[in-house]
Every structure is written in structure tokens, then in C-alpha cells.
Design a protein around this motif. Sequence first.
Motif: not given
Lengths: 86, 386
Positions: A55-83
Motif C-alpha cells: 500500500g501507501r503510507g503504511l504504519t504498523t501498530n501492535n497494541y496486543s501481543s500476537g497481533s499487528v494492525m496495519v493502517k494506511g492506504e491498502i492496495q493488496s494483501v497476499s498470503v504465502t505459505k512459509r517455505g
Amino acid sequence: MNSMVEKIRKMFYMNSCISVLDNKQVLVENCKSLLECNEILVRIVAAGYIVEVWGRGLTTNNYSSGSVMVKGEIQSVSVTKRGERK
Amino acid sequence: MSVFGKIRFVIKGDNISRLLKLIFDENITCAGLSENSGTLTGQCSLKDSYPLERACIDLDLEYEFQEDKSLVSAVRWLWGRKGILVGALVGTLLVTFLSNTVLKINVIGGDEKLAEDIVDFLETKGVTYGSFMPQLDFFDLEISMKQELDQVAWVGMYDTGGTLNVDVVPATETPNVSQHRLPSDLVAARDGQIVRAEVYGGQLAVPVGSGVHKGQLLVSGEVKLSEDKTVFRRSVGKIYAEYTDKAVFECPFVSERKIVDEQEAFKQKYLSFFSLDIPLFTSSPSDELYQTDEHISKLSFLGMKLPVGIKTVNCTPYEFRPVRYTRKQATAEVYKLKSNYETNLLSDCEIKDSEEHLTVDETGVKLTVSYTVVSDIALEKEILLK
């Protein structure tokens, strides 16, 4: 074997949960680590997957353990299996 | 402005990825994390800034922390300026104290004399400048004031801040009424011989020229109008009798006398704060005797006298010293005493004759005077009727 692992993960709520709110916010729960967080790309290590938020102008917040919130102008979210990343 | 404090940080270096991992592993709560060309910016709480700083040091990263305004930072700022805190605390305590303290007694209604009487009365009841207002029992004070002060018909008390208001309705003045309306006799106050009588009421019971004893009836209030009719009246009159009065005046050759040393007089000043007198001097006076004279000049604010001022005490030392008189001086002293006695105690009497007898021995001079005087010896005595 893989389907067994998936079932156990599902049973114990160990799957990652990704919530997208419009193009403004992405919440990734049950993640392990933050690999990268710049203005255009945030890479998050979730359970068995790597979540990439572009995206554009992304910022990350981790208000609680084990979770992340990404804010900004999201363009795409891709999920790739590890390995399996190319 | 946050409560617990917020830090804006800018971290530069090559190990930003490791720092992100550390942030995640150590559960350092961050917001607004953004990496750009090896520079990580974001925000975290003041509490989380300490492990973040430690992580930066461990990973050899350049960091710059900027603290936003918060309640904690304001308290920290104030903590570094203890004078302001102490001043605010003292101010608060002072305002609380003064608003619960009698600073002024305001008497509403009545004249200045009544106001002074009320202030004096309140002082006898322990209510004075500096008294603690919540401890005052207004109801009790009102009742006792109405009972004990004749010039007060009604009184109400209330407080407004540091002022004790006493709302008074003064009693209407009653005309002077003679209290001597009961029938009475006139009796002799002492032994003597009647020389003159002026009777305005009652019936003279002794003839002029006769001798009387102490307590003897002189003028009777029981007047017999006819054989079967008797009335009782108040006896009024002056019965002059001649009698002797003996007085002895002595002056020893050696006696103690009070000597006041005006030249050694000095002043002592006190800071008068309510009922407290704080000395404004350091030297303590010696054990000498002093006669003192006080004067308080109180501070005033907008025409209102404050219970704070400077009290000046004029101290004049004195001592009792043995004084030795010569025979001539002692004789003069006894005649001076005699003169004082005649001026003060025999001023209402007519001195017909006096006989002096002066004796001098080794201790002093003694003057015995026998006066023959004429004065009014009538004493009013009520007649008790069934």
C-alpha cells in the motif's frame, strides 16, 4: 498428515486471522513476528504463512501481543505459505 | 495530552529488522511503526520506552526519543520545581484555614457601644479573632447573649467566609424608674449627737441635740395619721450628727519604695497573629521587674482591620529599694498621709475640730488624729410588712 495439522490448528485456534477493513486497515491476529514495515510494504510472519500488505503510507501498530494492525492506504494483501515463497 | 506519557521515537541503523523482532518478542507496544530507508519511526508508551531504549543499545542503533506532554511529565516537571508545589500547598492550606477562621466580627444593628459589648461578651465565651468557625455553637451563643446582655432583644449569628456576623436587635431603652418605692426607715450608721435634721419624708423619731447609737431609728416610715389609721412611707432626709473619728498615720524611718527607672525603658515588638504573639527580638530580658504598656497597630486591607499587626510593649524597669527617712522627712510624710486621708475620706464631712498627737520612737513617726466631724449618718432600711 497436513490435514491433521490443519485440524489441530483449527481446534486450538492457532490459525491466523486476517481482517481487512476497506482499504484502510488490516488486522492480523495470531502472528509471530514482524519482518518488515516500511511505507509501501509490511511483512508479517503468521502461523505457517507470511502475510504481505502492500500500500501507501503504511504504519504498523501492535497494541496486543500476537497481533499487528496495519493502517494506511491498502492496495493488496497476499498470503504465502512459509517455505514456498518464490 | 495523555495520562501516563507517550514517546515519539526515531531509530536509525542496520538492524531494524532485528529490532522489530525484539519489539514483537518482548511485547513492546508500539503504534505508527514505519520504516523508511533504515529509519524506524513510531510511538510507544513511556513505560515501554525503557525496554525499547535497552534494545536499541543492545543492537547498536542510533535512537532519538521525544516525550510528548502528559500528566506524568507535568508532575515530573513540577517535582523539579518544589517551590511551586510547596507554594500551592501552603496557599491551599492558608485559604482553607482562613475561610474557617474568625477574621472579622461584624455586628449588624445597634451602636458602637453595643458592638463593643458584644465583642467583649464573645471574648468571654472564647470567641475571638482566630477562633475556629466550625467549632462555634451559634445557637448556644445566641441564647446566652440574649440572657446575659440586657441591651440585646434578639440576636442571630451566621458566618460568611472568615466573617462572623452578629445580627442584633437592640432592646428599647426603659425610662429610669426609682427602685426605692418600698416604705423605709432611716437609722443611724454610727454613734453620734444629732446637730441638724432635714426630713423630706417620714417622721423624725429623735430630737435634735440628742445622742444616738448605731442602728437607732432616726426617721420612721410609719406615720400615724389618726388613732386608727397608720400609713407607711419611704423616709427621705439627712440627719447630721457630730461624732469623733480617730485615724493613725505611720511612717517608719526605713521603708521600701518603688523606684521606676525611666531612663532604662525599652520597647519590645511582637508580630501579633490572631491571638498569637510572636516575639520579634532575640534577647531575653533579665529577671528585673517591669511595668508594661501595650499598643497594637493592626494591618488593614480595604478598610478592614486584619487580625495581624505589630504589638509594641513599652517596658519600664522598676525595683523596690529601702529608703531611709530622717525624722523631719518622716514627719512630713505622715502629714502628707493625713492630708490625703482628709481629702479622700472626709471630703463629705465637716471637720469641726481635730486633735493631733505626734509620737516618735526608734522605728518611726506615728501621728494619731482625733477628728470631731459633722456628717450625714442616716442609713435607709426597708420596713418589712406582712
